[in-house]
Motif scaffolding. Structure first.
Motif, PDB file in Angstrom:
ATOM      1  N   ASP A 149      19.907 -56.278  12.897  1.00 24.00           N
ATOM      2  CA  ASP A 149      18.724 -55.497  13.269  1.00 24.00           C
ATOM      3  C   ASP A 149      19.107 -54.087  13.702  1.00 24.00           C
ATOM      4  OD1 ASP A 149      17.098 -57.629  12.722  1.00 24.00           O
ATOM      5  OD2 ASP A 149      16.960 -58.324  14.805  1.00 24.00           O
ATOM      6  N   ILE A 150      20.220 -53.987  14.420  1.00 26.79           N
ATOM      7  CA  ILE A 150      20.674 -52.683  14.903  1.00 26.79           C
ATOM      8  C   ILE A 150      21.260 -51.856  13.768  1.00 26.79           C
ATOM      9  CG2 ILE A 150      22.365 -51.535  16.406  1.00 26.79           C
ATOM     10  CD1 ILE A 150      21.972 -53.876  18.366  1.00 26.79           C
ATOM     11  N   HIS A 151      21.988 -52.523  12.872  1.00 25.91           N
ATOM     12  CA  HIS A 151      22.637 -51.794  11.781  1.00 25.91           C
ATOM     13  C   HIS A 151      21.627 -51.165  10.830  1.00 25.91           C
ATOM     14  CE1 HIS A 151      26.916 -52.077  12.264  1.00 25.91           C
ATOM     15  NE2 HIS A 151      26.855 -53.373  12.533  1.00 25.91           N
ATOM     16  N   SER A 152      20.448 -51.755  10.701  1.00 25.26           N
ATOM     17  CA  SER A 152      19.455 -51.222   9.766  1.00 25.26           C
ATOM     18  C   SER A 152      19.022 -49.805  10.139  1.00 25.26           C
ATOM     19  CB  SER A 152      18.253 -52.163   9.696  1.00 25.26           C
ATOM     20  OG  SER A 152      17.297 -51.665   8.803  1.00 25.26           O
ATOM     21  N   PRO A 153      18.538 -49.560  11.382  1.00 24.55           N
ATOM     22  CA  PRO A 153      18.196 -48.171  11.736  1.00 24.55           C
ATOM     23  C   PRO A 153      19.418 -47.259  11.800  1.00 24.55           C
ATOM     24  CG  PRO A 153      17.925 -49.621  13.640  1.00 24.55           C
ATOM     25  CD  PRO A 153      18.138 -50.500  12.450  1.00 24.55           C
ATOM     26  N   ILE A 154      20.574 -47.811  12.154  1.00 24.15           N
ATOM     27  CA  ILE A 154      21.790 -46.997  12.180  1.00 24.15           C
ATOM     28  C   ILE A 154      22.131 -46.508  10.777  1.00 24.15           C
ATOM     29  CG2 ILE A 154      24.302 -47.110  12.483  1.00 24.15           C
ATOM     30  CD1 ILE A 154      23.852 -48.773  14.967  1.00 24.15           C
ATOM     31  N   GLN A 155      21.954 -47.383   9.805  1.00 29.19           N
ATOM     32  CA  GLN A 155      22.215 -46.992   8.419  1.00 29.19           C
ATOM     33  C   GLN A 155      21.289 -45.857   7.994  1.00 29.19           C
ATOM     34  OE1 GLN A 155      24.658 -47.980   6.617  1.00 29.19           O
ATOM     35  NE2 GLN A 155      24.105 -47.009   4.678  1.00 29.19           N
ATOM     36  N   MET A 156      20.028 -45.936   8.393  1.00 23.75           N
ATOM     37  CA  MET A 156      19.079 -44.875   8.060  1.00 23.75           C
ATOM     38  C   MET A 156      19.449 -43.571   8.763  1.00 23.75           C
ATOM     39  SD  MET A 156      17.099 -46.137   5.857  1.00 23.75           S
ATOM     40  CE  MET A 156      16.031 -44.708   5.766  1.00 23.75           C
ATOM     41  N   LEU A 157      19.930 -43.675   9.990  1.00 22.30           N
ATOM     42  CA  LEU A 157      20.380 -42.475  10.705  1.00 22.30           C
ATOM     43  C   LEU A 157      21.521 -41.798   9.952  1.00 22.30           C
ATOM     44  CD1 LEU A 157      20.367 -43.684  14.435  1.00 22.30           C
ATOM     45  CD2 LEU A 157      18.965 -41.854  13.478  1.00 22.30           C
ATOM     46  N   LYS A 158      22.471 -42.587   9.490  1.00 24.40           N
ATOM     47  CA  LYS A 158      23.620 -42.024   8.772  1.00 24.40           C
ATOM     48  C   LYS A 158      23.188 -41.357   7.470  1.00 24.40           C
ATOM     49  CE  LYS A 158      26.107 -45.820   8.786  1.00 24.40           C
ATOM     50  NZ  LYS A 158      27.246 -46.741   8.551  1.00 24.40           N
ATOM     51  N   ILE A 159      22.288 -42.011   6.762  1.00 19.13           N
ATOM     52  CA  ILE A 159      21.803 -41.446   5.495  1.00 19.13           C
ATOM     53  C   ILE A 159      21.104 -40.114   5.742  1.00 19.13           C
ATOM     54  CG2 ILE A 159      20.150 -41.774   3.615  1.00 19.13           C
ATOM     55  CD1 ILE A 159      20.709 -44.807   3.884  1.00 19.13           C
ATOM     56  N   ASN A 160      20.251 -40.082   6.760  1.00 19.68           N
ATOM     57  CA  ASN A 160      19.508 -38.856   7.053  1.00 19.68           C
ATOM     58  C   ASN A 160      20.417 -37.747   7.574  1.00 19.68           C
ATOM     59  OD1 ASN A 160      17.088 -39.942   6.229  1.00 19.68           O
ATOM     60  ND2 ASN A 160      16.463 -40.589   8.269  1.00 19.68           N
ATOM     61  N   MET A 161      21.449 -38.123   8.306  1.00 19.01           N
ATOM     62  CA  MET A 161      22.396 -37.124   8.795  1.00 19.01           C
ATOM     63  C   MET A 161      23.135 -36.467   7.627  1.00 19.01           C
ATOM     64  SD  MET A 161      23.896 -39.045  12.193  1.00 19.01           S
ATOM     65  CE  MET A 161      24.893 -37.690  12.824  1.00 19.01           C
ATOM     66  N   LYS A 162      23.544 -37.274   6.664  1.00 17.61           N
ATOM     67  CA  LYS A 162      24.219 -36.721   5.486  1.00 17.61           C
ATOM     68  C   LYS A 162      23.273 -35.818   4.699  1.00 17.61           C
ATOM     69  CE  LYS A 162      26.841 -39.454   3.006  1.00 17.61           C
ATOM     70  NZ  LYS A 162      27.295 -40.658   2.249  1.00 17.61           N
ATOM     71  N   THR A 163      22.027 -36.257   4.581  1.00 10.94           N
ATOM     72  CA  THR A 163      21.039 -35.455   3.853  1.00 10.94           C
ATOM     73  C   THR A 163      20.821 -34.113   4.528  1.00 10.94           C
ATOM     74  OG1 THR A 163      19.913 -37.498   3.179  1.00 10.94           O
ATOM     75  CG2 THR A 163      18.693 -35.433   2.938  1.00 10.94           C
ATOM     76  N   GLU A 164      20.664 -34.142   5.853  1.00 10.28           N
ATOM     77  CA  GLU A 164      20.427 -32.884   6.576  1.00 10.28           C
ATOM     78  C   GLU A 164      21.636 -31.959   6.494  1.00 10.28           C
ATOM     79  OE1 GLU A 164      19.194 -31.077  10.924  1.00 10.28           O
ATOM     80  OE2 GLU A 164      18.959 -33.199  10.533  1.00 10.28           O
ATOM     81  N   PHE A 165      22.827 -32.534   6.518  1.00  9.94           N
ATOM     82  CA  PHE A 165      24.029 -31.708   6.443  1.00  9.94           C
ATOM     83  C   PHE A 165      24.049 -30.901   5.141  1.00  9.94           C
ATOM     84  CE2 PHE A 165      28.460 -31.134   5.074  1.00  9.94           C
ATOM     85  CZ  PHE A 165      28.933 -30.383   6.138  1.00  9.94           C
ATOM     86  N   TRP A 166      23.723 -31.562   4.034  1.00  5.98           N
ATOM     87  CA  TRP A 166      23.726 -30.865   2.751  1.00  5.98           C
ATOM     88  C   TRP A 166      22.574 -29.869   2.656  1.00  5.98           C
ATOM     89  CZ3 TRP A 166      27.967 -30.650   0.240  1.00  5.98           C
ATOM     90  CH2 TRP A 166      28.871 -31.715   0.289  1.00  5.98           C
ATOM     91  N   LEU A 167      21.449 -30.205   3.257  1.00  5.97           N
ATOM     92  CA  LEU A 167      20.335 -29.252   3.301  1.00  5.97           C
ATOM     93  C   LEU A 167      20.729 -28.008   4.099  1.00  5.97           C
ATOM     94  CD1 LEU A 167      17.216 -31.554   3.874  1.00  5.97           C
ATOM     95  CD2 LEU A 167      17.702 -30.170   1.855  1.00  5.97           C
TER      96      LEU A 167
END
Length: 271
Positions: free
Chosen positions: A28-46
């Motif tokens: 349950d915890i890993h699911s939102p953490i995974q989304m955080l990581k994905i969004n962090m990578k996306t924002e970095f490239w943006l």
């Protein structure tokens, strides 16, 4: 102290004992953490794409040497803010990369880092307000006494304020805030703290499109959805503000409140 007792305490301190958190809760915890990581990578490239656009707006081409000096100072300050923020950003990302959330200590550390990072994130965007104030002053060469310069300064600064407010209210929430809230709720629940039940909210267009793209393309769909909304909202804000300004100018010209020729001269000076 007996050797066995010492060994037991040592194992607990070093995390070698059995996990305190069930595998179900870990998932349950890993699911939102995974989304955080994905969004962090996306924002970095943006950020890498939009940073040059930000620096281009600094008026280095001014004939005034003082303006050039201040522009250089603003640029260094901006790069300094970005460097500090993304160093913390990277630190948090590395923390999220770790899969060890077996103990309460891991959970507490994760919760603390997420809350701190969220506040740093908000502060990072708020720090652009004084920089925008300075850039708006540079745009009019620090002369409020010249015709329409005060209006140009006010509008330039207002646009930045609106963008920062939008980022804090919506961007931070949809990219990170809701996932951080999910993690914190789970951590509090596991530690026996009272957790307020979430109020049922109607899904926004962003969430609907996110679900659609993720169902079709998985992780890439989430990235695509974020990029589409980022670009679309940016264009919408620019078009909306342009439309509002045009309406104000037209009404002002009709009522002889605004001198269109004088305004054009002022804009030519700024550009």
């Amino acid at each position: 102290m007996e050797l066995e007792n010492f060994k037991e305490l040592w194992n607990k301190d070093t995390g070698l004992d059995q996990p305190e958190i069930s595998l179900e809760k870990q998932r349950d915890i890993h699911s939102p953490i995974q989304m955080l990581k994905i969004n962090m990578k996306t924002e970095f490239w943006l950020m890498l794409v939009t940073l040059p656009l930000l620096l281009i707006s600094v008026p280095f081409a001014s004939a005034d040497s003082n303006i050039k000096t201040i522009s250089a100072f603003v640029t260094v300050l901006t790069v300094g803010f970005i460097t500090y923020f993304y160093s913390r950003f990277l630190k948090l990302y590395k923390l999220l990369q770790k899969n060890s959330i077996n103990t309460n200590y891991d959970l507490f550390n994760l919760k603390t880092q997420l809350l701190i990072s969220k506040e740093i994130y908000i502060s990072y965007y708020i720090s652009y307000i004084p920089l925008a104030f300075l850039l708006s002053l540079i745009k009019i060469n620090f002369h409020f006494d010249i015709e329409y310069n005060l209006a140009i300064f006010g509008i330039s600064f207002l646009i930045t304020l609106l963008l920062v407010c939008f980022i804090i209210k919506y961007w931070i929430y949809y990219m990170y805030g809701r996932y951080i809230d999910d993690v914190i709720s789970l951590v509090d629940e596991l530690n026996g703290l009272e957790v307020k039940p979430k109020a049922e909210k109607k899904k926004t267009w962003f969430e609907r499109s996110q679900k659609f793209f993720m169902n079709k393309m998985g992780v890439k769909g989430n990235i695509l959805n974020t990029v589409i909304w980022f670009v679309s909202v940016y264009i919408f804000i620019i078009l909306f503000l342009t439309f509002v300004l045009l309406i104000i100018i037209i009404i002002g010209a009709k009522l002889d409140f605004i001198d269109v020729v004088g305004l054009q001269r002022a804009l030519d000076r700024v550009n």
